[in-house]
Design an enzyme around this catalytic site. Structure first.
Site, mmCIF file in Angstrom:
data_model
loop_
_atom_site.group_PDB
_atom_site.id
_atom_site.type_symbol
_atom_site.label_atom_id
_atom_site.label_comp_id
_atom_site.label_asym_id
_atom_site.label_seq_id
_atom_site.Cartn_x
_atom_site.Cartn_y
_atom_site.Cartn_z
ATOM 1 N N ASP A 71 0.853 -1.182 0.000
ATOM 2 C CA ASP A 71 0.000 0.000 0.000
ATOM 3 C C ASP A 71 0.900 1.247 0.000
ATOM 4 O OD1 ASP A 71 -2.145 1.701 -0.026
ATOM 5 O OD2 ASP A 71 -3.220 0.718 1.603
ATOM 6 N N GLU A 122 -10.916 6.888 3.814
ATOM 7 C CA GLU A 122 -9.966 6.267 4.757
ATOM 8 C C GLU A 122 -10.159 6.801 6.182
ATOM 9 O OE1 GLU A 122 -6.031 5.467 3.131
ATOM 10 O OE2 GLU A 122 -6.765 5.876 1.127
#
Ligand code: BGC
Ligand code: BGC
Length: 650
Positions: free
Chosen positions: A331, A524
């Site tokens: 990521d 997020e």
């Protein structure tokens, strides 16, 4: 063992590639172009021969590569950070657009020019290994202005229709290929256990089986296109899918985040191995069975150790037990979170099994550290070869060596009527009817006056949520499309008068009032919260519209269930519309009865903030005021649930 027939050949060659004896490791000295130029050879090298099996092409190519070229393949750079010429100089293997990473001209042509330009730089290297460009097209090609934007995954979880999800995968793939992008960091196969998490809407729901079924369908859709879309027949995969984030995404404990200001996101999962396997592993099995060739680990930790450092889960379980033969993409700068010392972080993550690093900014620093680690023997050349073999195998499977550029034939399909019709259907199927007292829905034809209140009623940005044009998304007319209000206006006949006011301030009395309330866009950890109550402004809109309407409908636009217990009685009907995307007309289709309500709750709907986390794993035995407001799977309408008589808990 997890492959369908189409992928058996890939599995075969990958397995043989993985067990073959180590290939000779070429020297890491910079090659002398005059001696080693490949394309001027009299004889075409084997790896460029499309008739050769992929395993043979991979081994041939790997055998020609220097250490620098191999490390380049393991490096993914964010598109705004890459300096002109550096793709060629550093043999960079991949570029990405993060959330909002669009070119200066955000058009299909602008994207194509950008991506193809990067590709030309890659093809100018000695070996001409094509780039694989990646993007988060999690609900359609969201960064691209004019793309078809589908409901966020939470809405598709409510629809619960694998065939619909498969077709959405295909349309998303076509719109991506039109811009030359063959890699989607999707689907999100998280199984969120706590809706206070800001990524709840990115997932299909809280039920492992639902997530597994829809994830597999999406991967199939992305990776296998029907003939109507394929300009390059014979390709094995069209778009590379990336089930993410491995493993235990959505399972972190509230308050454990290691990132400032976040609560659950990038936090710590404190569950037994058994529980982790039962809750979170099946969607990966299903996605790999459907042919997924890349996986992204989670920013989060398991028992205090970051997932990017978990050799057990990545290498033993995913690559070993599940026979995952594709590659692991880190990521965003997640490797840097593994250790304060960057050298240690890189060595730990790469040895844990990360094959490509989404750096994303300081690629020269990463490349330097990688070289140092290999030269010091802290990362073996075998590990590097294994990573590069997985990456190259995928690039061949994607047909990139034979078709490296955007497909102009697909250009007219971006945002086409046909694609938008599918998105509108998805919106219809995603709506969940929570309450419908007196059967006020559907709204009858010929209703003379309808009041519509709430900013969300006429705002494409709010409808789309995060990961749309910008990472965090935003309110406003950020994408072309149809708002809920426009959909209503288009649907009614000349006999019906529609009045709109964002604050819901009206005079007189309407036959029907509609208030659209809910969340504003976020992504997020910015969406992590401990308070899911409706905002006072929304409560005011509901009250204002109610005061001037004989019948009252509330539509909630949100990335998760919100606390609506105290307002529930104020309206006759409540509809959860999630984050429907650009095709707001799908809401009107169902409000006016052209289609039935068929959506079912993909998450347990709590009664209060204090009940959270509340989900199917801990709800059993909770009754009365301890029970959820609405259970998982609830939804009125055709073949749906019986209405719930709510207890008075005040
Ligand atoms: C990027 C996102 C990325 C995020 C990570 C943002 O600046 O646009 O794509 O996910 O940073 O922190
Ligand atoms: C997110 C990923 C995403 C990446 C690239 C990260 O912040 O966690 O889901 O794929 O950024 O945008």
């Amino acid at each position: 063992m997890y492959r369908n027939a189409v992928f058996l050949p890939i599995l075969g060659f990958v397995l043989s590639a993985c067990v073959s004896s180590p290939v000779p490791v070429a020297s890491s000295e910079p090659p002398d172009p005059a001696v080693t130029a490949i394309r001027s050879d009299d004889q075409e090298p084997l790896y460029l021969d499309a008739d050769q099996p992929v395993s043979a092409r991979v081994e041939d190519l790997l055998g020609r590569m220097t250490l620098d070229e191999k490390i380049g393949q393991m490096t993914q750079v964010e598109k705004n950070s890459i300096q002109p010429g550096d793709i060629t100089t550093y043999f960079i293997g991949s570029i990405l657009s993060g959330g909002g990473g669009s070119p200066p001209h955000n058009t299909v042509e602008g994207w194509t020019a950008m991506v193809d330009g990067f590709q030309e730089e890659a093809l100018a290297t000695r070996l001409g290994i094509p780039l694989v460009y990646g993007v988060d097209a999690i609900h359609g090609h969201g960064n691209l202005y004019g793309a078809t934007i589908f409901p966020q995954q939470i809405g598709l979880g409510a629809a619960g229709d694998p065939d619909l999800v498969r077709r959405i995968g295909q349309v998303t793939a076509a719109e991506m290929l039109a811009t030359g992008i063959p890699w989607n960091f999707a689907p999100i196969v998280a199984v969120p256990q706590d809706i206070r998490w800001g990524r709840t809407y990115e997932a299909y729901g809280e039920d492992t089986d639902l997530v597994a079924e829809l994830s597999a369908a999406y991967v199939q859709g992305l990776q296998l296109l029907p003939d109507t879309y394929t300009a390059a027949p014979g390709q094995t995969l069209y778009i590379l899918a990336t089930p993410k984030h491995f493993l235990g995404d959505g399972g972190t404990t509230f308050g454990t985040s290691t990132t400032d200001g976040y609560l659950l996101d990038q936090g710590d999962m404190r569950l037994s191995e058994d529980a982790v396997r039962r809750l979170f592993l099946p969607p990966y099995q299903a996605a790999l069975e459907a042919g997924a060739m890349s996986v992204m680990p989670s920013f989060s930790s398991w028992n205090g150790v970051k997932m990017h450092a978990q050799e057990y889960w990545i290498t033993n379980v995913l690559k070993g037990e599940l026979i995952f033969d594709g590659f692991i993409i880190s990521d965003w700068a997640a490797i840097s979170q593994v250790d304060f010392d960057y050298y240690t972080a890189v060595v730990t993550s790469i040895n844990a099994g990360v094959d490509m690093n989404m750096v994303p900014y300081d690629y020269k620093g990463f490349i330097e550290v990688m070289k140092e680690a290999v030269q010091a023997g802290d990362i073996t050349e075998e590990r590097v070869d294994d990573a590069v073999r997985r990456i190259l195998t995928t690039k061949f499977a994607l047909g990139l060596f034979d078709h490296p550029f955007a497909d102009p034939d697909l250009l007219p399909s971006v945002g086409s009527d046909e694609h938008r019709r599918l998105a509108r259907q998805a919106v219809r199927q995603s709506l969940v009817l929570l309450k419908n007292e007196g059967d006020v829905l559907p709204i009858v034809d010929g209703t003379s006056l309808i009041y519509v209140g709430g900013q969300g009623a006429d705002d494409i940005g709010i409808q789309c949520g995060g990961w749309t044009i910008a990472w965090q998304g935003s309110a406003g007319a950020i994408q072309p499309g149809t708002t809920i209000l426009q959909g209503i206006q288009d649907r009614v006949s000349a006999d019906t008068q529609i009045e709109y006011d964002p604050a819901g301030m009206f005079g007189g009395m309407a036959d029907v009032g509609i208030a659209v309330v809910g969340e504003h866009p976020y992504a997020e950890g910015f969406g992590d919260t401990d308070d899911l109550r409706l905002l006072q402004g929304d409560i005011d809109v509901i009250d204002a519209v109610r005061a001037h309407s004989r019948e009252m409908v509330v539509i909630i636009l949100s990335g998760r269930p919100l606390i609506i217990t105290d307002q529930l009685d104020t309206a006759d009907a409540w509809v959860a519309a999630w984050l429907p995307g650009t095709e707001g007309a799908g809401v009107a289709d169902v409000l006016f009865g052209d289609y039935p309500f068929t959506g079912r709750l993909p998450y347990t709907w709590p009664r209060s903030n204090e009940q959270m986390p509340l989900n199917i794993t801990n709800v059993s035995g909770k009754t009365g005021c301890d029970a959820p407001l609405f259970p998982f799977g609830y939804g009125l309408g055709e073949g749906g649930s019986q209405p719930i008589v709510q207890p008075d808990c005040r």
